[in-house]
Design a protein around this motif. Structure first.
Motif, short mmCIF file in Angstrom:
data_model
loop_
_atom_site.label_atom_id
_atom_site.label_comp_id
_atom_site.label_asym_id
_atom_site.label_seq_id
_atom_site.Cartn_x
_atom_site.Cartn_y
_atom_site.Cartn_z
N VAL A 14 0.84 -1.19 0.00
CA VAL A 14 0.00 0.00 0.00
C VAL A 14 0.88 1.25 0.00
CG1 VAL A 14 -1.70 1.32 1.30
CG2 VAL A 14 -1.91 -1.16 1.13
N GLY A 15 0.57 2.18 -0.90
CA GLY A 15 1.33 3.41 -1.02
C GLY A 15 2.47 3.37 -2.00
N ASP A 16 2.83 2.19 -2.47
CA ASP A 16 3.92 2.05 -3.45
C ASP A 16 3.50 2.55 -4.83
OD1 ASP A 16 5.57 1.00 -1.55
OD2 ASP A 16 5.61 -1.02 -2.37
N SER A 17 4.48 2.58 -5.72
CA SER A 17 4.25 2.93 -7.11
C SER A 17 4.68 1.79 -8.01
CB SER A 17 5.04 4.19 -7.49
OG SER A 17 4.60 5.31 -6.76
N LEU A 18 3.99 1.64 -9.13
CA LEU A 18 4.35 0.70 -10.17
C LEU A 18 4.15 1.38 -11.52
CD1 LEU A 18 2.75 -2.75 -9.20
CD2 LEU A 18 5.19 -2.21 -9.30
N THR A 19 4.97 1.01 -12.48
CA THR A 19 4.79 1.48 -13.84
C THR A 19 4.56 0.28 -14.75
OG1 THR A 19 6.17 3.44 -13.51
CG2 THR A 19 5.78 2.75 -15.77
N LEU A 20 3.43 0.27 -15.43
CA LEU A 20 3.13 -0.77 -16.40
C LEU A 20 3.53 -0.30 -17.79
CD1 LEU A 20 -0.44 -1.86 -15.21
CD2 LEU A 20 1.80 -2.63 -14.39
N SER A 21 4.00 -1.23 -18.60
CA SER A 21 4.37 -0.93 -19.98
C SER A 21 3.59 -1.82 -20.92
CB SER A 21 5.87 -1.14 -20.21
OG SER A 21 6.64 -0.28 -19.39
N CYS A 22 3.36 -1.34 -22.12
CA CYS A 22 2.66 -2.10 -23.15
C CYS A 22 3.32 -1.82 -24.48
CB CYS A 22 1.18 -1.71 -23.17
SG CYS A 22 0.22 -2.43 -24.53
N VAL A 23 3.97 -2.82 -25.04
CA VAL A 23 4.62 -2.69 -26.34
C VAL A 23 3.63 -3.12 -27.43
CG1 VAL A 23 6.52 -3.42 -27.81
CG2 VAL A 23 6.89 -3.08 -25.36
N VAL A 24 3.44 -2.25 -28.41
CA VAL A 24 2.48 -2.49 -29.47
C VAL A 24 3.22 -2.74 -30.77
CG1 VAL A 24 0.49 -1.59 -30.73
CG2 VAL A 24 0.84 -0.98 -28.32
#
Length: 120
Positions: A14-24
């Motif tokens: 809780v409170g953390d950050s994540l970055t999702l990526s999507c290669v097209v």
């Protein structure tokens, strides 16, 4: 065929950050509208954020100011920066591409396989 591949999911506190990526995998990536969706168990797929060919963004109200959608046309990659994660953010996250920038799943033609995010 347009292929989308998400990455960056996993477990977070809780409170953390994540970055999702999507290669097209499409030469006309910069002309598509792309978006992020999530689906929690037993619920409908929910639109979170979209970005149009003109880089105009739209957010679902519960994630606005916490999540940021962006794209890198040179890399054919879509991103979702997620900050201040909450337990209710736990879901399978999907990226999608289509011709209309919207938060409604039926307007998108192409979908990734999903990446799981678990917040506890």
């Amino acid at each position: 065929h347009v292929q989308l591949v998400e990455s960056g999911g996993g477990s977070a506190q809780v409170g953390d950050s994540l970055t999702l990526s999507c290669v097209v995998s499409n030469d006309n990536f910069q002309l598509y509208c792309v978006g992020w969706f999530r689906q929690r168990p037993g619920t409908e797929r929910e639109g979170l954020a979209s970005i149009g060919w003109d880089n105009k963004t739209t957010y679902e109200g519960t994630v606005e100011r916490r999540f940021t959608i962006s794209k890198d046309n040179a890399k054919n990659t879509l991103y979702l920066q997620m900050n201040s994660l909450k337990p209710e953010d736990t879901a399978m996250y999907y990226c999608a591409a289509g011709q209309i920038a919207a938060l409604t799943a039926r307007y998108y033609n192409y979908w990734g396989q999903g990446t799981q995010v678990t917040v506890s």
